[in-house]
Design an enzyme around this catalytic site. Structure first.
Site, PDB file in Angstrom:
ATOM      1  N   TYR A 164       9.067  11.525  -0.311  1.00 58.13           N
ATOM      2  CA  TYR A 164       8.013  11.548  -1.342  1.00 58.13           C
ATOM      3  C   TYR A 164       6.817  12.388  -0.884  1.00 58.13           C
ATOM      4  O   TYR A 164       6.305  13.231  -1.637  1.00 58.13           O
ATOM      5  CB  TYR A 164       7.603  10.098  -1.603  1.00 58.13           C
ATOM      6  CG  TYR A 164       6.538   9.861  -2.624  1.00 58.13           C
ATOM      7  CD1 TYR A 164       6.825   9.900  -3.988  1.00 58.13           C
ATOM      8  CD2 TYR A 164       5.236   9.542  -2.233  1.00 58.13           C
ATOM      9  CE1 TYR A 164       5.844   9.633  -4.928  1.00 58.13           C
ATOM     10  CE2 TYR A 164       4.255   9.275  -3.172  1.00 58.13           C
ATOM     11  CZ  TYR A 164       4.556   9.322  -4.519  1.00 58.13           C
ATOM     12  OH  TYR A 164       3.577   9.059  -5.444  1.00 58.13           O
ATOM     13  N   LYS A 168       5.359  15.771  -2.596  1.00 55.11           N
ATOM     14  CA  LYS A 168       3.980  15.770  -3.112  1.00 55.11           C
ATOM     15  C   LYS A 168       3.157  16.899  -2.504  1.00 55.11           C
ATOM     16  O   LYS A 168       2.355  17.537  -3.191  1.00 55.11           O
ATOM     17  CB  LYS A 168       3.323  14.411  -2.844  1.00 55.11           C
ATOM     18  CG  LYS A 168       3.890  13.266  -3.700  1.00 55.11           C
ATOM     19  CD  LYS A 168       3.845  13.612  -5.172  1.00 55.11           C
ATOM     20  CE  LYS A 168       3.962  12.412  -6.080  1.00 55.11           C
ATOM     21  NZ  LYS A 168       4.035  12.807  -7.503  1.00 55.11           N
TER      22      LYS A 168
HETATM   23  P1  NAD Z   1       5.332   4.832 -13.205  1.00 51.21           P
HETATM   24  O1  NAD Z   1       6.647   4.488 -12.598  1.00 51.21           O
HETATM   25  O2  NAD Z   1       4.641   3.826 -14.016  1.00 51.21           O
HETATM   26  O3  NAD Z   1       5.453   6.155 -14.077  1.00 51.21           O
HETATM   27  C1  NAD Z   1       6.349   7.203 -13.792  1.00 51.21           C
HETATM   28  C2  NAD Z   1       7.112   7.505 -15.058  1.00 51.21           C
HETATM   29  O4  NAD Z   1       7.951   8.651 -14.834  1.00 51.21           O
HETATM   30  C3  NAD Z   1       8.049   6.365 -15.484  1.00 51.21           C
HETATM   31  O5  NAD Z   1       7.723   5.964 -16.802  1.00 51.21           O
HETATM   32  C4  NAD Z   1       9.442   6.957 -15.365  1.00 51.21           C
HETATM   33  O6  NAD Z   1      10.350   6.486 -16.338  1.00 51.21           O
HETATM   34  C5  NAD Z   1       9.163   8.439 -15.523  1.00 51.21           C
HETATM   35  N1  NAD Z   1      10.218   9.266 -14.938  1.00 51.21           N
HETATM   36  C6  NAD Z   1      10.842   9.102 -13.760  1.00 51.21           C
HETATM   37  N2  NAD Z   1      11.749  10.062 -13.562  1.00 51.21           N
HETATM   38  C7  NAD Z   1      11.692  10.876 -14.648  1.00 51.21           C
HETATM   39  C8  NAD Z   1      12.376  12.058 -15.018  1.00 51.21           C
HETATM   40  N3  NAD Z   1      13.321  12.606 -14.227  1.00 51.21           N
HETATM   41  N4  NAD Z   1      12.064  12.654 -16.182  1.00 51.21           N
HETATM   42  C9  NAD Z   1      11.125  12.113 -17.003  1.00 51.21           C
HETATM   43  N5  NAD Z   1      10.450  10.972 -16.700  1.00 51.21           N
HETATM   44  C10 NAD Z   1      10.721  10.369 -15.533  1.00 51.21           C
HETATM   45  O7  NAD Z   1       4.403   5.284 -11.973  1.00 51.21           O
HETATM   46  P2  NAD Z   1       2.905   5.860 -11.924  1.00 51.21           P
HETATM   47  O8  NAD Z   1       2.241   5.179 -10.802  1.00 51.21           O
HETATM   48  O9  NAD Z   1       2.266   5.891 -13.229  1.00 51.21           O
HETATM   49  O10 NAD Z   1       3.194   7.345 -11.406  1.00 51.21           O
HETATM   50  C11 NAD Z   1       2.831   8.503 -12.100  1.00 51.21           C
HETATM   51  C12 NAD Z   1       2.721   9.641 -11.097  1.00 51.21           C
HETATM   52  O11 NAD Z   1       1.631   9.405 -10.209  1.00 51.21           O
HETATM   53  C13 NAD Z   1       3.951   9.816 -10.212  1.00 51.21           C
HETATM   54  O12 NAD Z   1       4.180  11.187  -9.996  1.00 51.21           O
HETATM   55  C14 NAD Z   1       3.542   9.164  -8.919  1.00 51.21           C
HETATM   56  O13 NAD Z   1       4.258   9.657  -7.808  1.00 51.21           O
HETATM   57  C15 NAD Z   1       2.078   9.536  -8.886  1.00 51.21           C
HETATM   58  N6  NAD Z   1       1.270   8.712  -8.012  1.00 51.21           N
HETATM   59  C16 NAD Z   1       0.969   7.454  -8.368  1.00 51.21           C
HETATM   60  C17 NAD Z   1       0.187   6.690  -7.511  1.00 51.21           C
HETATM   61  C18 NAD Z   1      -0.231   5.307  -7.866  1.00 51.21           C
HETATM   62  O14 NAD Z   1      -1.039   4.734  -7.127  1.00 51.21           O
HETATM   63  N7  NAD Z   1       0.262   4.737  -8.954  1.00 51.21           N
HETATM   64  C19 NAD Z   1      -0.257   7.210  -6.305  1.00 51.21           C
HETATM   65  C20 NAD Z   1       0.049   8.511  -5.981  1.00 51.21           C
HETATM   66  C21 NAD Z   1       0.805   9.261  -6.858  1.00 51.21           C
END
Ligand code: NAD
Length: 305
Positions: A164, A168
């Site tokens: 990951y 990133k």
């Molecule tokens: P989340 O799991 O709620 O949302 C991610 C969404 O992406 C899900 O709804 C999932 O169904 C969708 N998804 C996954 N694979 C897919 C694909 N191949 N095609 C289309 N859709 C797909 O998680 P989140 O926390 O809202 O994450 C959103 C982004 O933020 C991600 O890239 C995550 O890595 C990043 N992020 C989140 C955090 C955090 O603290 N939540 C921290 C750092 C980075």
């Protein structure tokens, strides 16, 4: 200022918008006049399965609030189909939020090739494919705003997230390069490293903290840097829980050595304190900022250190 931040006439694609952060972005863009493609594969947090339910629910939410949105259920790897949904329904794309993501956390010793490949495919290849599918449209219309979603895990490394964090940090590199290539076409790309409550972080924070880490605290900055008036391009923002930072590279002033036979490990060791001294730092943002040709030329004329 934020009251005037409107997106009327703009079309935004938000990937992974069926839940978590993406859902909040989609709601915010739509509430401010953008037509939104709510893309979501609807799988589980490790990338398995798929369903149309997540995207449909968010589209329904947007429509109930008076906004305009369509659902798309393709994986971000099938980016052309996602972009086609936007073009077919709304005639254009202006804003691309690369947000879709999954987790396959394992310590490096236990990491499998599958864990590596799937995470790379969704985050890095998916963001690349989505950006590529929008790029010609953005160039032709001389406008585009792209957001890449990185992570503190990528910026700093994090136990159990070698796959990951690599994906990133690669997105930071992708953004930095396309920001330079896109600038003359008014195509800007920026990166966020967010931290917020979602299903990806539900086992990371204590429940009371989790409740306070709303994705709503991330969305305003996303809207701001993707607005047509924003001049941010090629930058990184780290944010969460209401705290906002800008992140940049810092390097030491450095040491220039004479380019001759004296340039040996011992010569470098003798200057180590100076090489690693950050008291007079530089903040480079481009290869061109360092005049390597002049440095190489000067190195010939120096006396040995
Ligand atoms: P989340 O799991 O709620 O949302 C991610 C969404 O992406 C899900 O709804 C999932 O169904 C969708 N998804 C996954 N694979 C897919 C694909 N191949 N095609 C289309 N859709 C797909 O998680 P989140 O926390 O809202 O994450 C959103 C982004 O933020 C991600 O890239 C995550 O890595 C990043 N992020 C989140 C955090 C955090 O603290 N939540 C921290 C750092 C980075």
């Amino acid at each position: 200022m934020s009251e005037q931040l409107r997106f009327d006439g703009r079309v935004a694609i938000v990937t992974g918008a069926g839940g978590g952060l993406g859902r909040i972005y989609a709601l915010l863009f739509a509430s401010r006049g953008a037509k939104v493609v709510v893309n979501d594969l609807g799988g589980s947090r490790d990338g398995s399965g798929n369903s149309s339910r997540a995207a449909d629910q968010v589209v329904e939410e947007i429509r109930r609030a008076g906004g305009t949105a369509v659902a798309n259920y393709d994986s971000v790897e099938d980016a052309e189909k996602v972009v086609q949904t936007a073009v077919k329904n709304f005639g254009r794309v202006d804003i691309l939020i690369n947000n879709a993501g999954i987790l396959r956390d394992r310590s490096f010793i236990k990491l499998t090739d599958d864990d590596w490949d799937l995470v790379m495919r969704v985050h890095l290849r998916g963001s690349y494919k989505m950006t590529k599918a929008c790029w010609s449209l953005f160039r032709e219309q001389k406008f585009g705003r792209i957001l890449m979603t990185a992570s503190g895990s990528g910026l700093y490394g994090n136990y159990g997230q070698s796959n990951y964090s690599s994906a990133k940090m690669a997105l930071v590199a992708l953004s930095n390069t396309i920001a330079k290539e896109g600038e003359k076409y008014n195509i800007f790309s920026n990166v966020i490293a967010p931290i917020a409550a979602s299903r990806l972080t539900e086992n990371v924070f204590p429940p009371e903290i989790f409740a306070a880490m709303k994705p709503d605290f991330i969305a305003p900055l996303v809207a701001l840097v993707c607005h047509e008036n924003s001049e941010e391009n090629g930058h990184i923002f780290e944010l969460g829980a209401g705290q906002f930072y800008k992140v940049r590279y810092e390097r030491s002033e450095g040491v220039l050595f004479k380019a001759d036979a004296s340039f040996l490990p011992g010569a470098i060791a003798a200057q180590w304190n100076k090489i690693t001294d950050f008291s007079n730092p530089q903040y480079p943002s481009s290869i061109a900022e360092t005049d390597w040709v002049t440095l190489a030329d000067t190195a010939k004329t120096l006396t040995s250190n």
